[in-house]
Scaffold this motif. Structure first.
Motif, PDB file in Angstrom:
ATOM      1  N   ILE A  64      31.012  42.634  42.967  1.00  0.00           N
ATOM      2  CA  ILE A  64      32.462  42.460  42.894  1.00  0.00           C
ATOM      3  C   ILE A  64      32.768  41.220  42.071  1.00  0.00           C
ATOM      4  O   ILE A  64      32.116  40.179  42.220  1.00  0.00           O
ATOM      5  N   SER A  65      33.732  41.324  41.186  1.00  0.00           N
ATOM      6  CA  SER A  65      34.067  40.222  40.282  1.00  0.00           C
ATOM      7  C   SER A  65      34.953  39.195  40.983  1.00  0.00           C
ATOM      8  O   SER A  65      35.544  39.464  42.039  1.00  0.00           O
ATOM      9  N   ALA A  66      35.075  38.038  40.359  1.00  0.00           N
ATOM     10  CA  ALA A  66      35.889  36.957  40.929  1.00  0.00           C
ATOM     11  C   ALA A  66      37.364  37.344  40.970  1.00  0.00           C
ATOM     12  O   ALA A  66      38.064  37.031  41.941  1.00  0.00           O
ATOM     13  N   ASP A  67      37.873  38.027  39.915  1.00  0.00           N
ATOM     14  CA  ASP A  67      39.285  38.397  39.918  1.00  0.00           C
ATOM     15  C   ASP A  67      39.581  39.458  40.977  1.00  0.00           C
ATOM     16  O   ASP A  67      40.658  39.449  41.592  1.00  0.00           O
ATOM     17  N   ALA A  68      38.609  40.352  41.223  1.00  0.00           N
ATOM     18  CA  ALA A  68      38.790  41.349  42.283  1.00  0.00           C
ATOM     19  C   ALA A  68      38.825  40.668  43.649  1.00  0.00           C
ATOM     20  O   ALA A  68      39.668  40.988  44.499  1.00  0.00           O
ATOM     21  N   ARG A  74      42.153  39.015  44.293  1.00  0.00           N
ATOM     22  CA  ARG A  74      43.209  39.955  44.704  1.00  0.00           C
ATOM     23  C   ARG A  74      43.069  40.316  46.173  1.00  0.00           C
ATOM     24  O   ARG A  74      44.059  40.470  46.888  1.00  0.00           O
ATOM     25  N   LEU A  75      41.824  40.446  46.633  1.00  0.00           N
ATOM     26  CA  LEU A  75      41.592  40.749  48.046  1.00  0.00           C
ATOM     27  C   LEU A  75      42.070  39.607  48.936  1.00  0.00           C
ATOM     28  O   LEU A  75      42.719  39.825  49.964  1.00  0.00           O
ATOM     29  N   VAL A  76      41.762  38.397  48.535  1.00  0.00           N
ATOM     30  CA  VAL A  76      42.127  37.234  49.345  1.00  0.00           C
ATOM     31  C   VAL A  76      43.643  37.051  49.408  1.00  0.00           C
ATOM     32  O   VAL A  76      44.187  36.612  50.427  1.00  0.00           O
ATOM     33  N   GLN A  77      44.355  37.403  48.330  1.00  0.00           N
ATOM     34  CA  GLN A  77      45.805  37.216  48.285  1.00  0.00           C
ATOM     35  C   GLN A  77      46.584  38.302  49.027  1.00  0.00           C
ATOM     36  O   GLN A  77      47.749  38.092  49.355  1.00  0.00           O
ATOM     37  N   HIS A  78      45.945  39.436  49.309  1.00  0.00           N
ATOM     38  CA  HIS A  78      46.641  40.537  49.981  1.00  0.00           C
ATOM     39  C   HIS A  78      46.899  40.188  51.445  1.00  0.00           C
ATOM     40  O   HIS A  78      46.147  39.436  52.066  1.00  0.00           O
ATOM     41  N   LEU A 127      36.244  53.853  42.189  1.00  0.00           N
ATOM     42  CA  LEU A 127      37.001  53.699  40.950  1.00  0.00           C
ATOM     43  C   LEU A 127      36.266  52.878  39.905  1.00  0.00           C
ATOM     44  O   LEU A 127      36.633  52.874  38.725  1.00  0.00           O
ATOM     45  N   SER A 128      35.240  52.154  40.324  1.00  0.00           N
ATOM     46  CA  SER A 128      34.571  51.207  39.428  1.00  0.00           C
ATOM     47  C   SER A 128      33.664  51.907  38.422  1.00  0.00           C
ATOM     48  O   SER A 128      33.296  53.068  38.585  1.00  0.00           O
ATOM     49  N   HIS A 129      33.293  51.151  37.388  1.00  0.00           N
ATOM     50  CA  HIS A 129      32.360  51.640  36.383  1.00  0.00           C
ATOM     51  C   HIS A 129      31.036  50.900  36.561  1.00  0.00           C
ATOM     52  O   HIS A 129      31.006  49.664  36.597  1.00  0.00           O
ATOM     53  N   ASP A 130      29.961  51.654  36.704  1.00  0.00           N
ATOM     54  CA  ASP A 130      28.623  51.083  36.834  1.00  0.00           C
ATOM     55  C   ASP A 130      28.486  50.170  38.054  1.00  0.00           C
ATOM     56  O   ASP A 130      27.672  49.241  38.061  1.00  0.00           O
ATOM     57  N   GLY A 131      29.312  50.398  39.096  1.00  0.00           N
ATOM     58  CA  GLY A 131      29.163  49.652  40.341  1.00  0.00           C
ATOM     59  C   GLY A 131      29.720  48.244  40.320  1.00  0.00           C
ATOM     60  O   GLY A 131      29.555  47.501  41.283  1.00  0.00           O
ATOM     61  N   ASP A 139      40.153  47.739  39.661  1.00  0.00           N
ATOM     62  CA  ASP A 139      39.661  48.768  40.596  1.00  0.00           C
ATOM     63  C   ASP A 139      40.245  48.611  42.001  1.00  0.00           C
ATOM     64  O   ASP A 139      40.072  49.489  42.838  1.00  0.00           O
ATOM     65  N   ILE A 140      40.907  47.492  42.241  1.00  0.00           N
ATOM     66  CA  ILE A 140      41.480  47.249  43.563  1.00  0.00           C
ATOM     67  C   ILE A 140      42.844  47.925  43.646  1.00  0.00           C
ATOM     68  O   ILE A 140      43.786  47.541  42.945  1.00  0.00           O
TER      69      ILE A 140
END
Length: 469
Positions: free
Chosen positions: A351-355, A358-362, A381-385, A391-392
């Motif tokens: 999981i990327s930092a920007d993803a 977004r999770l933390v802000q929800h 929804l992701s590409h290559d895992g 994708d969020i």
């Protein structure tokens, strides 16, 4: 040779008999069928073997010069309780052999017997021992699965909560677990049960919202034949099924008042009365309850018995919503990602930092359950895992106070059909119209999805705005 012996290393059998000729004959028979055999002339020699050797099965005579098979049975249970025991007895001593079975022997065989009879009984005894060992392992695995460590999080509030629950798990006091939907109330209840002295007995969860009010009493306490039209036979209720274990009353705040009085009786008298019966039955259960409602407010409104509330609320445990445990969001996200890695056998999920941001802000109105579903959806929804911010996709959002109520009353909130269409349409566009992936995310079949696309006239070329704020 039995399948049991083929599957495992040869079982070690201790043969105890004071008749040298008989003991030698049976020893030859067992060795010829692949068993490791140790012999003893009586209770004294057998006791020494039990202390010094790892044994799978003991075949012992009932009456010997220096003691009895029942005396030996007591020593066996003290030293190696898991050993299977077969008692040999003469015809006139069958009653004593039955008594030995009451004290833990697997079975008995009456002398004289055919070789095949003994071999079949040995195979059954060893298979029974294997099943009991596997059951022990399974119980340990279940206890680990529902350990307090599986209530994932690093926040101070969750750590304090787990510490409190762990301290009271071994007691029998009633616990009321409160919290919003999706916070993990049943997981907490299971952890308490599987760390209590009742863990070897059943954990019976009962959803008080899923059972029709007219069937609740029968489901809870059972019924006798003829007590009502469809009662064609006696039937145990869920409380009797849980005897010795734990009953978990989920959403107890939705329980009808008449049934509340009967639950109070269980707590006060430790007894139940099946529907249609004039006799009460004693039971031994621990009651854990959970609700997402304010029971004290329901008491004031007259919708929940005050005496039952205080009986259930001996120890209150309140699980905070996820929005109040921000420190836990990233840890939980990584946890769910790891579970999906293990389930799929894929090691490249990340999981990327920007993803993560977004999770933390929800705000997570659906709490931990919503986070788990969001991670699963993002993986799909992701590409290559590699999960990125794009994708969020949040299916739920937390409305401003009173806004949702106003939308509903004003008719601007939309119909259920419209909401369903919007959800399908948004998911289709998010997956670039991959029907299999969309059906998986929505939890419906591909054929069902296609029928709904046709029903709602969803156009592939029509753009929609996903809830990604």
């Amino acid at each position: 040779m039995s399948q049991f012996i083929i599957d495992r290393s040869p079982a070690t059998i201790l043969l105890v008999d004071d008749d040298d000729t008989f003991r030698g004959t049976i020893e030859i028979l067992l060795k010829s069928h692949g068993y490791n055999v140790i012999t003893a002339e009586g209770v004294t020699g057998a006791t020494r073997c039990i202390r010094e050797r790892k044994l799978d099965l003991i075949i012992t005579d009932l009456k010997m010069d220096d003691g009895t098979g029942i005396e030996l049975l007591g020593k066996i249970k003290e030293a190696q309780a898991e050993i299977a025991v077969i008692i040999q007895t003469a015809y006139g001593s069958v009653q004593n052999a039955v008594e030995a079975m009451r004290q833990g022997a697997y079975d008995y065989i009456t002398k004289p017997f055919k070789n095949e009879e003994l071999l079949v009984l040995i195979e059954k005894a060893l298979e029974n021992k294997k099943i009991r060992e596997e059951l022990t392992v399974l119980r340990e695995e279940i206890a680990w699965k529902y350990s307090f460590d599986n209530l994932v999080g690093i926040s101070a509030s969750l750590k304090q909560l787990k510490s409190l629950a762990a301290r009271v798990a071994s007691t029998d006091i009633s616990i009321l677990i409160t919290g919003e939907s999706g916070t993990g109330k049943e997981l907490m209840a299971k952890a308490i049960h599987y760390h209590s002295n009742r863990r070897k007995k059943k954990f019976i969860p009962i959803d008080c919202t899923s059972i029709p009010a007219n069937l609740m009493e029968s489901e809870f306490f059972g019924h006798v034949k003829g007590s009502f039209t469809s009662a064609v036979a006696n039937r145990k209720g869920l409380f009797e099924e849980a005897d010795g274990g734990t009953v978990f009353l989920d959403e107890v705040g939705d329980m009808p008042l008449p049934l509340q009085a009967k639950i109070l009786r269980v707590l006060q008298e430790s007894e139940i009365r099946p529907v249609g019966s004039s006799l009460s039955k004693k039971i031994d259960v621990r009651i854990l309850a959970a609700t997402n409602r304010d029971l004290s407010a329901l008491v004031e409104e007259g919708n929940f018995r005050e005496d039952l509330f205080y009986r259930l609320n001996v120890l209150p445990i309140t699980i905070p919503p996820l929005r109040e445990r921000v420190d836990d969001i990233a840890v939980l996200a990584e946890h769910f990602l790891s579970l999906e890695k293990a389930r799929r056998g894929e090691g490249n999920l990340s999981i990327s930092a920007d993803a993560m941001e977004r999770l933390v802000q929800h705000r997570w109105p659906g709490n931990v359950r919503e986070l788990e579903n969001t991670i699963k959806r993002a993986i799909a929804l992701s590409h290559d895992g590699r999960i990125t911010g794009e994708d969020i996709m949040f299916i739920t959002s937390e409305p401003a106070p009173g806004s949702q109520r106003n939308e509903i009353l004003n008719g601007t909130f939309g119909t259920l059909e419209e909401s369903l269409k919007d959800r399908i349409e948004a998911t289709l566009h998010a997956t670039n119209w991959n029907l299999s992936k969309t059906a998986g995310i929505l939890g419906i079949g591909r054929t069902t999805l296609w029928r709904k696309v046709k029903k709602y006239n969803i156009d592939r070329n029509e753009k929609v705005l996903l809830n990604q704020k």
